[in-house]
Design a protein around this motif. Structure first.
Motif, PDB file in Angstrom:
ATOM      1  N   THR B  36     -10.951  -5.456   6.785  1.00 23.19           N
ATOM      2  CA  THR B  36     -10.619  -4.321   7.396  1.00 23.19           C
ATOM      3  C   THR B  36     -10.422  -3.326   6.010  1.00 23.19           C
ATOM      4  OG1 THR B  36      -9.873  -4.770   9.519  1.00 23.19           O
ATOM      5  CG2 THR B  36      -9.416  -2.617   9.005  1.00 23.19           C
ATOM      6  N   ALA B  37      -9.598  -3.694   5.214  1.00 20.53           N
ATOM      7  CA  ALA B  37      -9.603  -2.979   4.056  1.00 20.53           C
ATOM      8  C   ALA B  37     -10.749  -2.730   3.349  1.00 20.53           C
ATOM      9  CB  ALA B  37      -8.292  -3.679   3.045  1.00 20.53           C
ATOM     10  N   MET B  39     -13.860  -2.789   4.593  1.00 20.01           N
ATOM     11  CA  MET B  39     -14.632  -1.683   5.117  1.00 20.01           C
ATOM     12  C   MET B  39     -14.083  -0.417   4.648  1.00 20.01           C
ATOM     13  SD  MET B  39     -15.877  -3.051   8.768  1.00 20.01           S
ATOM     14  CE  MET B  39     -14.282  -3.305   9.648  1.00 20.01           C
ATOM     15  N   SER B  51      -6.983   4.720  -6.002  1.00 24.83           N
ATOM     16  CA  SER B  51      -7.104   3.742  -7.434  1.00 24.83           C
ATOM     17  C   SER B  51      -7.513   2.330  -7.086  1.00 24.83           C
ATOM     18  CB  SER B  51      -5.620   3.999  -8.219  1.00 24.83           C
ATOM     19  OG  SER B  51      -4.659   3.276  -7.138  1.00 24.83           O
ATOM     20  N   SER B  52      -7.825   1.836  -5.837  1.00 28.53           N
ATOM     21  CA  SER B  52      -8.243   0.647  -5.706  1.00 28.53           C
ATOM     22  C   SER B  52      -9.543   0.345  -6.664  1.00 28.53           C
ATOM     23  CB  SER B  52      -8.682   0.396  -4.354  1.00 28.53           C
ATOM     24  OG  SER B  52      -9.481  -0.555  -3.993  1.00 28.53           O
ATOM     25  N   VAL B  53      -9.574  -0.802  -7.324  1.00 29.79           N
ATOM     26  CA  VAL B  53     -10.653  -1.051  -7.933  1.00 29.79           C
ATOM     27  C   VAL B  53     -12.011  -1.590  -7.150  1.00 29.79           C
ATOM     28  CG1 VAL B  53      -9.580  -1.963  -9.907  1.00 29.79           C
ATOM     29  CG2 VAL B  53     -10.210  -3.450  -8.273  1.00 29.79           C
ATOM     30  N   PHE B  54     -11.857  -1.435  -6.050  1.00 29.10           N
ATOM     31  CA  PHE B  54     -12.969  -1.847  -5.127  1.00 29.10           C
ATOM     32  C   PHE B  54     -14.228  -0.962  -4.920  1.00 29.10           C
ATOM     33  CE2 PHE B  54     -14.796  -2.815  -0.737  1.00 29.10           C
ATOM     34  CZ  PHE B  54     -15.476  -4.333  -1.020  1.00 29.10           C
ATOM     35  N   GLY B 121       3.246  -4.671  -5.279  1.00 34.33           N
ATOM     36  CA  GLY B 121       2.512  -3.455  -5.897  1.00 34.33           C
ATOM     37  C   GLY B 121       1.269  -2.871  -4.937  1.00 34.33           C
ATOM     38  N   GLY B 122       0.854  -2.054  -5.822  1.00 39.82           N
ATOM     39  CA  GLY B 122      -0.388  -1.327  -5.203  1.00 39.82           C
ATOM     40  C   GLY B 122       0.215   0.134  -4.849  1.00 39.82           C
ATOM     41  N   ALA B 123      -0.722   1.335  -4.943  1.00 40.89           N
ATOM     42  CA  ALA B 123      -0.698   2.606  -4.490  1.00 40.89           C
ATOM     43  C   ALA B 123      -0.771   2.756  -3.279  1.00 40.89           C
ATOM     44  CB  ALA B 123      -1.622   3.653  -5.393  1.00 40.89           C
ATOM     45  N   ILE B 126      -3.878   3.880  -1.247  1.00 37.88           N
ATOM     46  CA  ILE B 126      -5.059   2.969  -0.820  1.00 37.88           C
ATOM     47  C   ILE B 126      -4.898   2.522   0.660  1.00 37.88           C
ATOM     48  CG2 ILE B 126      -5.582   0.415  -1.046  1.00 37.88           C
ATOM     49  CD1 ILE B 126      -4.894   0.708  -4.044  1.00 37.88           C
ATOM     50  N   ASP B 127      -3.603   2.510   1.207  1.00 41.70           N
ATOM     51  CA  ASP B 127      -3.173   2.133   2.615  1.00 41.70           C
ATOM     52  C   ASP B 127      -3.501   3.216   3.439  1.00 41.70           C
ATOM     53  OD1 ASP B 127      -2.674  -0.659   1.982  1.00 41.70           O
ATOM     54  OD2 ASP B 127      -0.609  -0.060   1.491  1.00 41.70           O
ATOM     55  N   ILE B 130      -6.940   3.556   4.322  1.00 44.55           N
ATOM     56  CA  ILE B 130      -7.455   2.532   5.362  1.00 44.55           C
ATOM     57  C   ILE B 130      -6.836   3.056   6.679  1.00 44.55           C
ATOM     58  CG2 ILE B 130      -6.748  -0.074   6.028  1.00 44.55           C
ATOM     59  CD1 ILE B 130      -6.464  -0.616   2.999  1.00 44.55           C
ATOM     60  N   VAL B 131      -5.850   3.426   6.705  1.00 45.27           N
ATOM     61  CA  VAL B 131      -5.435   3.967   8.163  1.00 45.27           C
ATOM     62  C   VAL B 131      -6.499   5.324   8.498  1.00 45.27           C
ATOM     63  CG1 VAL B 131      -3.762   5.589   9.211  1.00 45.27           C
ATOM     64  CG2 VAL B 131      -3.201   3.566   8.077  1.00 45.27           C
ATOM     65  N   TYR B 133      -9.462   5.664   7.628  1.00 40.78           N
ATOM     66  CA  TYR B 133     -10.594   4.939   8.151  1.00 40.78           C
ATOM     67  C   TYR B 133     -10.541   4.570   9.577  1.00 40.78           C
ATOM     68  CZ  TYR B 133     -13.988   0.972   9.514  1.00 40.78           C
ATOM     69  OH  TYR B 133     -14.673   0.147   9.964  1.00 40.78           O
TER      70      TYR B 133
END
Lengths: 205, 249
Positions: B36-37, B39, B51-54, B121-123, B126-127, B130-131, B133
């Protein structure tokens, strides 16, 4: 279903380690965060789930005009209710309800994958995703429903809906007998995901 | 043609699995969350940069393509989320986000110590994306005049298009006739281009979608239950004018 193949004795242990390893690497590399998985799962516990669909069905049971609107223009009828934002969000962009009754029983399937109306039903249960169900329900729905414990009389027409494009279908089951005088909240508690996909009917507790 | 494209109607499969749980193993929740992340972070969506590297595209179509390309025996052998785990791990390796060796080494660590905590970790942005989306979705409807060739009540012939990798045309409907019961308002694209199969994400491929009713006795002559109908939603690319009886003879 598992006796046809050889499986590693450590199958689930290895799956679990691999899934956790992938998640850990993706956090380390900056693809996702350490909260991502819980954020997604939490969303399906609180915002998108069968608790929404059950509310809409209960409303349709007490208000025949709403039932008609729910079938005629599902997104508009859903928008009438007090739901969280995102009811036309992921996997709910184009939802459509079909109602049981008047000699018709509806069954929702997805023979190509597992398309499912997330906002009103959340995530698909395993039976819906199973290739055997997806194969057989298209040709012999009565036999399949019998395996779920549901006997659909021969004179009731079964309509099977294959979710192959943009529409995400769900079923408005019939209100069970003996529920007169129950509140919408009590009625909603009788509505299961299975009854909203057509492999079960709603029952009075 | 792949078996996975034509599951409908297969015989000899034995009883269905009536399991009502969404996840039957705890680890399945993790791979669902990752998918889901992916997508949600996929760069073609009109959502705020993070800042996700995806930075590569991942949609349902990619997940489906992976499952459709499996050996059919493996497709039936592996449980739903096992297929996801295989396909998604392979994608991250193939696209250079992780190496196969890293994944093996980390898997070995968690096999030895399953309770070892995940890294932190993680900014938060990013989450948040996801919400966003999940709230916004990703509608395939496009603001294009659909010009449907067929109307409710028309009999249509389902094409046998040259599918290679991926399709949204169930195989058991190919070369069959059905009756249009609904012309959905608007025009629709699909998540990815399926080549000669006929659907795709470009605006030029926005097309009508029809709901078509089939008589199971036509789909499986002498071998379908009675008093039921099968409906399928079909992109216009899969739907044609029936061949006149004289020409068919």
């Amino acid at each position: 279903m598992s006796d046809r193949f050889f499986y590693d004795a450590d199958r689930e242990k290895k799956n679990a380690a691999r899934a956790k390893a992938l998640q850990a690497l993706l956090i380390e590399k900056g693809v996702i965060t350490s909260k991502t998985v819980d954020t997604v799962l939490g969303y399906f516990e609180t915002k998108m789930g069968p608790f929404n669909g059950a509310k809409a069905v209960a409303k349709a049971w007490v208000d025949p005009a709403y039932r008609e609107r729910l079938v005629a223009d599902t997104p508009a009828a859903i928008a009438e209710l007090d739901f969280p934002e995102g009811m036309a969000g992921a996997e709910g962009e184009h939802m459509k309800a079909v109602a049981n009754g008047d000699g018709v029983h509806n069954l929702i399937i997805c023979t190509l994958c597992s398309c499912y109306p997330w906002p009103v039903l959340g995530l698909p249960p395993y039976w819906y995703k199973d290739p055997t169900f997806r194969s057989r329900a298209a040709r012999e729905p009565r036999a399949v429903l019998k395996e779920f414990g549901l006997d659909v009389p021969a004179d009731v027409e079964i309509k099977v809906w294959d979710s192959s494009a943009q529409i995400r279908w769900f079923v408005v089951p019939e209100r069970p007998e003996g529920t007169e005088g129950m509140s919408e909240e009590q009625l909603a508690a009788l509505v299961t995901p299975e009854s909203m996909m057509g492999v079960a009917v709603a029952k009075a507790a | 043609m792949k078996l996975q494209h034509t599951l409908g109607g297969l015989e000899g499969l034995g009883p269905v699995w009536t399991e009502t749980r969404v996840f039957v193993e705890e680890w399945e929740k993790g791979i669902f969350g990752i998918h889901t992340a992916m997508m949600a972070l996929s760069p073609q969506l009109p959502l705020p940069e993070t800042s996700s590297v995806f930075k590569t595209v991942w949609t349902w179509a990619d997940l489906r393509k992976g499952a459709e390309s499996m050996n059919p025996f493996d497709y039936f052998k592996y449980r739903y989320y096992e297929k996801w785990l295989g396909g998604i791990s392979g994608y991250f390796v193939a696209n250079g986000y992780i190496t196969a060796d890293e994944l093996e080494a980390k898997t070995a660590e968690y096999l030895t110590d399953p309770d070892k905590p995940l890294p932190e970790g993680g900014a938060p942005e990013i989450d948040a994306r996801i919400v966003q989306y999940l709230v916004d979705g990703d509608s395939p409807k496009r603001d294009v005049d659909p010009k449907p060739a067929f109307a409710v009540g028309d009999t249509v012939l389902i094409k046998n298009v040259p599918t290679v990798e991926h399709t949204r045309l169930p195989g058991f409907l190919r070369n069959k006739t059905g009756v249009v019961t609904e012309v959905y308002p608007g025009a629709y694209v699909y998540l990815t281009d399926t080549g000669a199969d006929g659907i795709g994400d470009a605006i030029e491929k926005a097309m009508p979608v029809y709901c078509v009713k089939f008589d199971p006795a036509d789909l499986w002559p002498g071998n379908a239950e009675s008093n039921f109908s099968l409906y399928a939603d079909l992109y216009a690319a899969y739907v044609a004018e029936p061949v006149p009886a004289a020409a068919a003879a």
